[in-house]
Design an enzyme around this catalytic site. Structure first.
Site, PDB file in Angstrom:
ATOM      1  N   CYS A 145       5.329  -7.717   7.441  1.00 25.25           N
ATOM      2  CA  CYS A 145       6.307  -7.233   8.418  1.00 25.25           C
ATOM      3  C   CYS A 145       6.507  -8.342   9.439  1.00 25.25           C
ATOM      4  O   CYS A 145       5.579  -9.091   9.739  1.00 25.25           O
ATOM      5  CB  CYS A 145       5.762  -5.986   9.111  1.00 25.25           C
ATOM      6  SG  CYS A 145       6.926  -5.208  10.254  1.00 25.25           S
ATOM      7  N   CYS A 161      -0.885  -3.505  14.882  1.00 28.73           N
ATOM      8  CA  CYS A 161      -0.586  -3.064  13.517  1.00 28.73           C
ATOM      9  C   CYS A 161      -1.018  -4.100  12.481  1.00 28.73           C
ATOM     10  O   CYS A 161      -0.628  -5.264  12.550  1.00 28.73           O
ATOM     11  CB  CYS A 161       0.902  -2.773  13.390  1.00 28.73           C
ATOM     12  SG  CYS A 161       1.364  -2.201  11.748  1.00 28.73           S
ATOM     13  N   CYS A 211      -2.130   2.191   8.098  1.00 28.26           N
ATOM     14  CA  CYS A 211      -1.253   1.073   8.463  1.00 28.26           C
ATOM     15  C   CYS A 211      -1.672  -0.325   8.009  1.00 28.26           C
ATOM     16  O   CYS A 211      -2.085  -1.141   8.833  1.00 28.26           O
ATOM     17  CB  CYS A 211      -1.107   1.023   9.975  1.00 28.26           C
ATOM     18  SG  CYS A 211      -0.988   2.617  10.728  1.00 28.26           S
ATOM     19  N   GLY A 221       5.682  -2.560   6.649  1.00 26.25           N
ATOM     20  CA  GLY A 221       7.061  -3.011   6.792  1.00 26.25           C
ATOM     21  C   GLY A 221       7.898  -2.184   7.732  1.00 26.25           C
ATOM     22  O   GLY A 221       7.512  -1.090   8.160  1.00 26.25           O
ATOM     23  N   GLU A 222       9.056  -2.738   8.067  1.00 25.12           N
ATOM     24  CA  GLU A 222      10.014  -2.068   8.942  1.00 25.12           C
ATOM     25  C   GLU A 222      11.220  -1.684   8.073  1.00 25.12           C
ATOM     26  O   GLU A 222      12.002  -2.548   7.669  1.00 25.12           O
ATOM     27  CB  GLU A 222      10.415  -3.036  10.080  1.00 25.12           C
ATOM     28  CG  GLU A 222      11.593  -2.596  10.912  1.00 25.12           C
ATOM     29  CD  GLU A 222      11.520  -1.150  11.398  1.00 25.12           C
ATOM     30  OE1 GLU A 222      10.503  -0.730  11.955  1.00 25.12           O
ATOM     31  OE2 GLU A 222      12.534  -0.425  11.198  1.00 25.12           O
ATOM     32  N   GLU A 281       0.814  -1.212   0.000  1.00 25.74           N
ATOM     33  CA  GLU A 281       0.000   0.000   0.000  1.00 25.74           C
ATOM     34  C   GLU A 281       0.844   1.257   0.000  1.00 25.74           C
ATOM     35  O   GLU A 281       1.926   1.276   0.573  1.00 25.74           O
ATOM     36  CB  GLU A 281      -0.827   0.053   1.288  1.00 25.74           C
ATOM     37  CG  GLU A 281      -1.802  -1.050   1.414  1.00 25.74           C
ATOM     38  CD  GLU A 281      -2.506  -1.009   2.750  1.00 25.74           C
ATOM     39  OE1 GLU A 281      -2.680   0.085   3.315  1.00 25.74           O
ATOM     40  OE2 GLU A 281      -2.880  -2.084   3.224  1.00 25.74           O
ATOM     41  N   SER A 300      10.375   5.921   9.541  1.00 28.06           N
ATOM     42  CA  SER A 300       9.792   5.520  10.822  1.00 28.06           C
ATOM     43  C   SER A 300      10.197   4.096  11.151  1.00 28.06           C
ATOM     44  O   SER A 300      10.079   3.196  10.328  1.00 28.06           O
ATOM     45  CB  SER A 300       8.267   5.629  10.730  1.00 28.06           C
ATOM     46  OG  SER A 300       7.671   5.216  11.938  1.00 28.06           O
ATOM     47  N   SER A 347       8.749   4.650  16.751  1.00 25.53           N
ATOM     48  CA  SER A 347       7.480   4.266  17.364  1.00 25.53           C
ATOM     49  C   SER A 347       7.741   3.846  18.803  1.00 25.53           C
ATOM     50  O   SER A 347       8.447   2.871  19.046  1.00 25.53           O
ATOM     51  CB  SER A 347       6.860   3.103  16.583  1.00 25.53           C
ATOM     52  OG  SER A 347       6.659   3.505  15.258  1.00 25.53           O
ATOM     53  N   LEU A 348       7.195   4.584  19.725  1.00 24.46           N
ATOM     54  CA  LEU A 348       7.496   4.338  21.140  1.00 24.46           C
ATOM     55  C   LEU A 348       6.331   3.624  21.829  1.00 24.46           C
ATOM     56  O   LEU A 348       6.464   2.520  22.316  1.00 24.46           O
ATOM     57  CB  LEU A 348       7.788   5.684  21.809  1.00 24.46           C
ATOM     58  CG  LEU A 348       8.789   5.697  22.943  1.00 24.46           C
ATOM     59  CD1 LEU A 348      10.103   5.047  22.558  1.00 24.46           C
ATOM     60  CD2 LEU A 348       9.050   7.142  23.376  1.00 24.46           C
ATOM     61  N   CYS A 371       4.095  -6.127  15.942  1.00 25.64           N
ATOM     62  CA  CYS A 371       3.395  -5.180  16.830  1.00 25.64           C
ATOM     63  C   CYS A 371       1.913  -5.572  16.854  1.00 25.64           C
ATOM     64  O   CYS A 371       1.299  -5.748  15.798  1.00 25.64           O
ATOM     65  CB  CYS A 371       3.559  -3.746  16.325  1.00 25.64           C
ATOM     66  SG  CYS A 371       5.285  -3.231  16.241  1.00 25.64           S
TER      67      CYS A 371
HETATM   68  N1  SAH Z   1       7.707  -0.246  11.058  1.00 30.67           N
HETATM   69  C1  SAH Z   1       7.737   1.181  11.164  1.00 30.67           C
HETATM   70  C2  SAH Z   1       6.886   1.912  10.144  1.00 30.67           C
HETATM   71  C3  SAH Z   1       5.521   1.375   9.839  1.00 30.67           C
HETATM   72  S1  SAH Z   1       4.206   1.700  10.998  1.00 30.67           S
HETATM   73  C4  SAH Z   1       7.385   1.597  12.574  1.00 30.67           C
HETATM   74  O1  SAH Z   1       7.072   0.743  13.392  1.00 30.67           O
HETATM   75  O2  SAH Z   1       7.472   2.782  12.878  1.00 30.67           O
HETATM   76  C5  SAH Z   1       3.972   3.441  10.955  1.00 30.67           C
HETATM   77  C6  SAH Z   1       3.404   3.994  12.250  1.00 30.67           C
HETATM   78  O3  SAH Z   1       2.019   3.613  12.397  1.00 30.67           O
HETATM   79  C7  SAH Z   1       4.112   3.463  13.494  1.00 30.67           C
HETATM   80  O4  SAH Z   1       4.296   4.496  14.420  1.00 30.67           O
HETATM   81  C8  SAH Z   1       3.127   2.448  13.995  1.00 30.67           C
HETATM   82  O5  SAH Z   1       3.366   2.153  15.333  1.00 30.67           O
HETATM   83  C9  SAH Z   1       1.807   3.135  13.702  1.00 30.67           C
HETATM   84  N2  SAH Z   1       0.650   2.260  13.751  1.00 30.67           N
HETATM   85  C10 SAH Z   1       0.511   1.010  13.259  1.00 30.67           C
HETATM   86  N3  SAH Z   1      -0.708   0.510  13.512  1.00 30.67           N
HETATM   87  C11 SAH Z   1      -1.374   1.480  14.184  1.00 30.67           C
HETATM   88  C12 SAH Z   1      -2.689   1.554  14.740  1.00 30.67           C
HETATM   89  N4  SAH Z   1      -3.547   0.532  14.650  1.00 30.67           N
HETATM   90  N5  SAH Z   1      -3.025   2.712  15.356  1.00 30.67           N
HETATM   91  C13 SAH Z   1      -2.160   3.745  15.448  1.00 30.67           C
HETATM   92  N6  SAH Z   1      -0.915   3.727  14.946  1.00 30.67           N
HETATM   93  C14 SAH Z   1      -0.524   2.595  14.332  1.00 30.67           C
END
Ligand code: SAH
Length: 346
Positions: free
Chosen positions: A114, A121, A333, A157-158, A94, A189, A212-213, A118
């Site tokens: 990915c 996600c 996402c 993806g990461e 996407e 990111s 992403s914290l 997480c």
């Molecule tokens: N792998 C990378 C980039 C892809 S995700 C990363 O982890 O940063 C991009 C951002 O969207 C990240 O901050 C991720 O934590 C956030 N994200 C993914 N799913 C989400 C959700 N359901 N609600 C809010 N943020 C989300």
């Protein structure tokens, strides 16, 4: 197997010209065709390169290919956000085109699927299918119907788990003879792969790093992100501090708020303590419930977000609340891809 010509840099194209018995200066012409004019999206791309001799066009046709790349679906939101589902030779990825006052920004994918797992996600559903090539990342930008002025690597993806191709993509897309997008207009990111953050810092690029914290302590963060077990927050924050010091670029922390899990004023105070003194900025996002979600995360209501932001503000930590675009078209996402996976026959 022919070469993916969209993934080659100018030096590699020069080597290719030598191999094919053509002068070196042709390399730059080919690069411009591919990366400035977006010729990759014409049918029969090589035949269109009309300032190249026919013999070279034929030789390229035999030795190379452009990524197999088709628009499989396209959804347009009321707010103008456009979500593209691309078919990259049988795998789905996407990209999202967003309109801001200063121009168009595109959110691209770096992997199909990915493997970071997480829990909230949608990109994690089904694990990693494969890495995307630098050419496939460029293709997502060139397929956009508008001129793109900034890029976020925040799709499926990461990016740091596909380090070499992601860096190659940045090299290609910032090249002055190609799309010429300034590194300062690119945001990468990551879920926080510590060794790769160090490796990125060493390159001293001017790109923006977003991390992403989603939790101010290992215990809270672990509920969202299994990567916490590999790299505890102490190591991650140390890597981010070093990144900010080495590059003099402000690091963004993304923090998705889930009701009752990571969104209390006490969490906000812990977060402020964690990042104190760093050149950084916190971006709060209401967590988005993914389709087929078995977790018990619910988005924090707006008042809760504002209260969380106020604590950070009092602690003098720069904070913004992310504007949510395209929520009516599953733009968040990996959601569209997840639906596609659900809708595919078994
Ligand atoms: N792998 C990378 C980039 C892809 S995700 C990363 O982890 O940063 C991009 C951002 O969207 C990240 O901050 C991720 O934590 C956030 N994200 C993914 N799913 C989400 C959700 N359901 N609600 C809010 N943020 C989300």
């Amino acid at each position: 197997m022919t070469q993916d010509i969209l993934s080659l840099n100018i030096n590699e194209l020069r080597t290719l010209m030598t191999e094919l018995g053509h002068p070196l200066y042709r390399a730059e012409q080919v690069f411009e065709w591919l990366h400035r004019r977006g010729v990759a999206f014409f049918d029969a791309p090589f035949a269109k390169m009309d300032n190249l001799p026919k013999a070279l066009r034929d030789a390229l046709e035999t030795a190379c290919h452009v990524p197999n790349f088709r628009v499989a679906d396209k959804l347009i939101s009321k707010d103008g956000t456009v979500k593209f589902l691309f078919d990259c030779g049988g795998v789905f990825i996407e990209s999202v085109l967003m309109q801001y006052n200063h121009g168009h920004s595109v959110c691209i994918s770096t992997q199909a699927g990915c493997r970071m797992g997480c829990v909230f996600c949608a990109s994690a559903i089904g694990g990693l299918v494969r890495n995307l090539s630098a050419g496939e990342m460029c293709a997502q930008v060139y397929a956009m119907p508008e001129k793109v002025s900034s890029i976020v690597l925040m799709g499926c993806g990461e990016p740091l788990d596909n380090f070499d191709e992601t860096l190659r993509f940045i090299e290609l897309i910032t090249h002055e003879k190609g799309a010429n997008i300034g590194a300062r207009h690119i945001t990468l990111s990551t879920c926080g792969l510590v060794p790769e953050i160090h490796a990125l810092a060493e390159r001293k690029m001017q790109i923006n790093l977003a991390v992403s914290l989603h939790g101010p302590t290992d215990d809270v963060r672990r509920r969202f992100m299994p990567i916490t077990n590999r790299y505890p927050l102490e190591e991650l924050i140390e890597a981010c501090r070093l990144y900010a010091e080495t590059t003099r670029r402000r690091v963004t922390f993304e923090y998705a708020l889930a009701s009752g899990i990571n969104d209390t004023p006490a969490h906000a105070r812990q977060l402020a303590q964690l990042v104190k003194g760093m050149l950084c900025h916190i971006n709060l996002i209401p967590i988005n419930k993914k389709s087929r979600d078995k977790s018990h995360f619910f988005p924090t209501p707006r008042v809760g977000i504002d209260a969380f932001a106020a604590v950070l503000d009092t602690a003098k930590i720069p904070v913004t609340v992310r504007r949510s675009l395209g929520s009516d078209i599953s733009a968040a996402c990996g959601q569209l891809r997840a639906q596609k996976i659900v809708h595919q026959p078994e």
